[in-house]
Design a protein around this motif. Structure first.
Motif, PDB file in Angstrom:
ATOM      1  N   ALA A  74       0.854  -1.207   0.000  1.00 19.34           N
ATOM      2  CA  ALA A  74       0.000   0.000   0.000  1.00 19.34           C
ATOM      3  C   ALA A  74       0.884   1.248   0.000  1.00 19.34           C
ATOM      4  O   ALA A  74       1.910   1.274   0.686  1.00 19.34           O
ATOM      5  N   PRO A  75       0.503   2.282  -0.753  1.00 19.60           N
ATOM      6  CA  PRO A  75       1.322   3.510  -0.778  1.00 19.60           C
ATOM      7  C   PRO A  75       1.277   4.294   0.531  1.00 19.60           C
ATOM      8  O   PRO A  75       2.163   5.085   0.808  1.00 19.60           O
ATOM      9  N   LEU A  76       0.228   4.030   1.334  1.00 19.96           N
ATOM     10  CA  LEU A  76       0.105   4.736   2.610  1.00 19.96           C
ATOM     11  C   LEU A  76       0.284   3.758   3.757  1.00 19.96           C
ATOM     12  O   LEU A  76      -0.440   2.753   3.828  1.00 19.96           O
ATOM     13  N   LYS A  77       1.233   4.053   4.607  1.00 15.28           N
ATOM     14  CA  LYS A  77       1.458   3.184   5.768  1.00 15.28           C
ATOM     15  C   LYS A  77       1.221   3.997   7.036  1.00 15.28           C
ATOM     16  O   LYS A  77       1.976   4.933   7.325  1.00 15.28           O
ATOM     17  N   LEU A  78       0.169   3.621   7.747  1.00 13.66           N
ATOM     18  CA  LEU A  78      -0.184   4.339   8.969  1.00 13.66           C
ATOM     19  C   LEU A  78       0.172   3.467  10.172  1.00 13.66           C
ATOM     20  O   LEU A  78      -0.208   2.296  10.232  1.00 13.66           O
ATOM     21  N   GLU A  79       0.916   4.021  11.074  1.00  9.51           N
ATOM     22  CA  GLU A  79       1.339   3.284  12.264  1.00  9.51           C
ATOM     23  C   GLU A  79       0.794   4.000  13.494  1.00  9.51           C
ATOM     24  O   GLU A  79       1.077   5.180  13.706  1.00  9.51           O
ATOM     25  N   GLU A  80       0.010   3.274  14.277  1.00 13.86           N
ATOM     26  CA  GLU A  80      -0.566   3.871  15.484  1.00 13.86           C
ATOM     27  C   GLU A  80       0.072   3.275  16.733  1.00 13.86           C
ATOM     28  O   GLU A  80       0.169   2.055  16.860  1.00 13.86           O
ATOM     29  N   PHE A  81       0.487   4.150  17.643  1.00 17.32           N
ATOM     30  CA  PHE A  81       0.909   3.715  18.974  1.00 17.32           C
ATOM     31  C   PHE A  81      -0.278   3.965  19.881  1.00 17.32           C
ATOM     32  O   PHE A  81      -0.703   5.113  20.052  1.00 17.32           O
ATOM     33  N   GLY A  82      -0.821   2.880  20.424  1.00 15.66           N
ATOM     34  CA  GLY A  82      -2.057   3.020  21.196  1.00 15.66           C
ATOM     35  C   GLY A  82      -2.027   2.326  22.538  1.00 15.66           C
ATOM     36  O   GLY A  82      -1.204   1.450  22.808  1.00 15.66           O
ATOM     37  N   ASP A  83      -2.937   2.764  23.367  1.00 18.98           N
ATOM     38  CA  ASP A  83      -3.128   2.212  24.705  1.00 18.98           C
ATOM     39  C   ASP A  83      -4.613   1.863  24.786  1.00 18.98           C
ATOM     40  O   ASP A  83      -5.466   2.742  24.591  1.00 18.98           O
ATOM     41  N   PHE A  84      -4.925   0.607  25.067  1.00 25.14           N
ATOM     42  CA  PHE A  84      -6.323   0.176  25.017  1.00 25.14           C
ATOM     43  C   PHE A  84      -7.215   0.858  26.057  1.00 25.14           C
ATOM     44  O   PHE A  84      -8.425   0.909  25.889  1.00 25.14           O
ATOM     45  N   GLU A  85      -6.599   1.376  27.129  1.00 29.38           N
ATOM     46  CA  GLU A  85      -7.418   1.990  28.179  1.00 29.38           C
ATOM     47  C   GLU A  85      -7.570   3.501  27.975  1.00 29.38           C
ATOM     48  O   GLU A  85      -8.358   4.153  28.652  1.00 29.38           O
ATOM     49  N   CYS A  86      -6.800   4.048  27.056  1.00 27.44           N
ATOM     50  CA  CYS A  86      -6.803   5.497  26.841  1.00 27.44           C
ATOM     51  C   CYS A  86      -8.096   5.919  26.123  1.00 27.44           C
ATOM     52  O   CYS A  86      -8.386   5.439  25.028  1.00 27.44           O
ATOM     53  N   PRO A  87      -8.882   6.834  26.727  1.00 28.26           N
ATOM     54  CA  PRO A  87     -10.154   7.227  26.084  1.00 28.26           C
ATOM     55  C   PRO A  87      -9.997   7.802  24.671  1.00 28.26           C
ATOM     56  O   PRO A  87     -10.767   7.424  23.772  1.00 28.26           O
ATOM     57  N   PRO A  88      -9.027   8.701  24.425  1.00 26.36           N
ATOM     58  CA  PRO A  88      -8.891   9.206  23.051  1.00 26.36           C
ATOM     59  C   PRO A  88      -8.543   8.095  22.048  1.00 26.36           C
ATOM     60  O   PRO A  88      -8.928   8.176  20.879  1.00 26.36           O
ATOM     61  N   CYS A  89      -7.815   7.052  22.500  1.00 25.87           N
ATOM     62  CA  CYS A  89      -7.514   5.921  21.605  1.00 25.87           C
ATOM     63  C   CYS A  89      -8.816   5.190  21.267  1.00 25.87           C
ATOM     64  O   CYS A  89      -9.018   4.750  20.132  1.00 25.87           O
ATOM     65  N   PRO A 206      -3.387   8.596  21.480  1.00 26.33           N
ATOM     66  CA  PRO A 206      -2.786   7.893  20.349  1.00 26.33           C
ATOM     67  C   PRO A 206      -1.745   8.771  19.642  1.00 26.33           C
ATOM     68  O   PRO A 206      -1.959   9.966  19.496  1.00 26.33           O
ATOM     69  N   THR A 207      -0.643   8.159  19.229  1.00 24.63           N
ATOM     70  CA  THR A 207       0.319   8.845  18.373  1.00 24.63           C
ATOM     71  C   THR A 207       0.326   8.100  17.043  1.00 24.63           C
ATOM     72  O   THR A 207       0.469   6.878  17.020  1.00 24.63           O
ATOM     73  N   VAL A 208       0.151   8.849  15.986  1.00 18.85           N
ATOM     74  CA  VAL A 208      -0.034   8.244  14.665  1.00 18.85           C
ATOM     75  C   VAL A 208       1.029   8.770  13.708  1.00 18.85           C
ATOM     76  O   VAL A 208       1.299   9.969  13.668  1.00 18.85           O
ATOM     77  N   PHE A 209       1.638   7.847  12.977  1.00 20.14           N
ATOM     78  CA  PHE A 209       2.601   8.218  11.941  1.00 20.14           C
ATOM     79  C   PHE A 209       2.033   7.786  10.597  1.00 20.14           C
ATOM     80  O   PHE A 209       1.507   6.668  10.465  1.00 20.14           O
ATOM     81  N   LEU A 210       2.134   8.665   9.629  1.00 18.08           N
ATOM     82  CA  LEU A 210       1.702   8.320   8.280  1.00 18.08           C
ATOM     83  C   LEU A 210       2.926   8.390   7.380  1.00 18.08           C
ATOM     84  O   LEU A 210       3.523   9.467   7.236  1.00 18.08           O
ATOM     85  N   ASN A 211       3.297   7.277   6.808  1.00 16.39           N
ATOM     86  CA  ASN A 211       4.535   7.158   6.024  1.00 16.39           C
ATOM     87  C   ASN A 211       5.720   7.756   6.782  1.00 16.39           C
ATOM     88  O   ASN A 211       6.548   8.476   6.215  1.00 16.39           O
ATOM     89  N   GLY A 212       5.763   7.470   8.074  1.00 19.02           N
ATOM     90  CA  GLY A 212       6.897   7.884   8.906  1.00 19.02           C
ATOM     91  C   GLY A 212       6.797   9.276   9.476  1.00 19.02           C
ATOM     92  O   GLY A 212       7.624   9.667  10.301  1.00 19.02           O
ATOM     93  N   ARG A 213       5.806  10.059   9.046  1.00  9.81           N
ATOM     94  CA  ARG A 213       5.652  11.427   9.582  1.00  9.81           C
ATOM     95  C   ARG A 213       4.553  11.439  10.627  1.00  9.81           C
ATOM     96  O   ARG A 213       3.471  10.911  10.382  1.00  9.81           O
ATOM     97  N   GLU A 214       4.846  12.062  11.765  1.00 14.44           N
ATOM     98  CA  GLU A 214       3.828  12.106  12.814  1.00 14.44           C
ATOM     99  C   GLU A 214       2.651  12.986  12.386  1.00 14.44           C
ATOM    100  O   GLU A 214       2.833  14.093  11.877  1.00 14.44           O
ATOM    101  N   VAL A 215       1.460  12.459  12.583  1.00 16.84           N
ATOM    102  CA  VAL A 215       0.246  13.240  12.303  1.00 16.84           C
ATOM    103  C   VAL A 215      -0.082  14.018  13.574  1.00 16.84           C
ATOM    104  O   VAL A 215      -0.231  13.416  14.649  1.00 16.84           O
ATOM    105  N   ASN A 216      -0.165  15.338  13.461  1.00 20.75           N
ATOM    106  CA  ASN A 216      -0.471  16.146  14.644  1.00 20.75           C
ATOM    107  C   ASN A 216      -1.775  15.692  15.284  1.00 20.75           C
ATOM    108  O   ASN A 216      -2.726  15.349  14.580  1.00 20.75           O
TER     109      ASN A 216
END
Lengths: 238, 139
Positions: A74-89, A206-216
């Motif tokens: 896939a041309p877009l690679k999204l990587e999420e760092f998540g915590d299952f208990e975190c409400p925003p996640c 959640p902290t999300v990276f899209l193709n290696g760049r952090e999404v604000n």
């Protein structure tokens, strides 16, 4: 003069406080639309310009094989760092599912464990449950189950029986699940994902990276994330 | 007495800085993200973080500023300010106890900035109560 002096001191403190508040409010990018809050802006409206200026971060490798969803090419690679208990996640979970549906085979999603211990008392148990399910090839089923029912288990004292119930519902070998959840393989995977997160500068979820760049963080609501993904897709020439 | 008012002024300034920081975090949404050290996202995104649509932290900032103003006025001899200071700090202390209870037993998450505020209010309470003991000696 002595009678006026206290009023001058009070006014000076008030002026300093208000000026500081005004300056800090302006300097911190406003995240007025956290995940889950839909904004009225239409798709195609510009996302934060800071997104395209984010540097590409590589970091150390995380747990292998990673938990991915979507085609490897896939041309877009999204990587999420998540915590299952975190409400925003928990709020981000349906948004990401929506993006996967919208962008189909153009988007590959990777989930990385980043349990915030000790802030969240059950985060590690939840991450272990998802990883133990992963050892039986059902990581995503457990991942969805845990997020979908976040409000059901997060306030409980003992969450293990609840996760064992989920394991049964998604068709896992529950005895093996109960054994694996405390095992070294699960602990190592969580540790490796954590190391990757720290090496990439992850400090919250959640902290999300899209193709290696952090999404604000302010770009994580659905309509803003959609624009970020579309822009990235455009720059990838697909 | 003077030292107590000076100490109360300094403490209330610290409380004001803490509450202002929380207000800004609340308004800009920064604490909505979960972080390694803080349970503030749970606390500040809870239903208890707003009073009639106003961030509770902003109410706290206003209270600390009032305490600071009264302490400074009392320091410069405005007796009425010293008389208002005591009930205000006592009220703030009870609010702090209530907020601590909410964090411990309802939200089940602690926000360290809220705890700092509670500690400052407790110190202020000790100071204003100590004024009661100082008064007879001074007269």
């Amino acid at each position: 003069m002595k009678r006026i002096l206290p009023f001058i001191i009070i006014l000076v403190v008030l002026a300093v406080a208000l000026t500081s508040a005004w300056y800090l409010t302006r300097s911190i990018p406003a995240a007025q639309n956290p995940p889950g809050n839909q904004t009225s802006s239409s798709p195609g409206s510009p996302a934060s310009p800071a997104q395209s200026q984010q540097p590409v971060v590589t970091g150390v490798p995380g747990a292998e094989p990673a938990h991915t969803h979507g085609p490897a090419n896939a041309p877009l690679k999204l990587e999420e760092f998540g915590d299952f208990e975190c409400p925003p996640c928990g709020l981000f979970h349906p948004i990401l599912k929506q993006m996967e549906e919208e962008f189909g085979d153009k988007l590959q999603v990777t989930f990385r464990e980043f349990p915030l211990v000790p802030t969240h008392q059950h985060a590690l148990a939840a991450a272990s449950a998802a990883e133990a399910a992963g050892l039986q090839g059902k990581f995503w089923e457990m991942h969805h189950m845990i997020y979908d029912h976040q409000n059901d288990w997060k306030k409980e004292f003992d969450v293990r029986p609840i996760f064992e119930g989920y394991a049964k519902q998604i068709g896992l070998d529950v005895d093996r699940f109960k054994h694996d959840i405390d095992g070294e393989a699960v602990a190592n995977r969580i540790m490796q994902d954590g190391k990757r997160g720290h090496s990439m500068g992850v400090k919250g979820t959640p902290t999300v990276f899209l193709n290696g760049r952090e999404v604000n963080f302010e770009n994580l609501p659905a309509d803003k994330l959609r624009v970020v993904i579309q822009n990235e897709l455009r720059s990838a020439g697909k | 007495m003077r030292k107590i008012y000076i100490l109360a002024s300094v403490l209330s300034l610290l409380g004001l800085a803490d509450a202002l920081y929380l207000t800004i975090e609340h308004l800009t949404g920064q604490t909505v993200r979960c972080t390694i050290l803080s349970g503030c996202s749970e606390v500040l995104s809870s239903q208890y973080a707003l009073v009639a649509g106003i961030p509770l932290a902003a109410v706290g900032a206003a209270a600390y500023f009032t305490v600071f103003s009264l302490a400074v006025l009392a320091l410069f001899g405005y007796r009425i300010a010293g008389k208002i200071l005591t009930p205000l700090v006592i009220a703030m202390f009870f609010v702090s106890v209530w907020l601590f209870y909410l964090q411990a037993f309802v939200i089940r998450q602690f926000c360290q900035y809220c705890l700092i505020s509670a500690a400052i209010t407790t110190c202020l309470l000790v100071l204003v109560l100590s004024l009661r003991w100082f008064k007879p000696a001074a007269q």
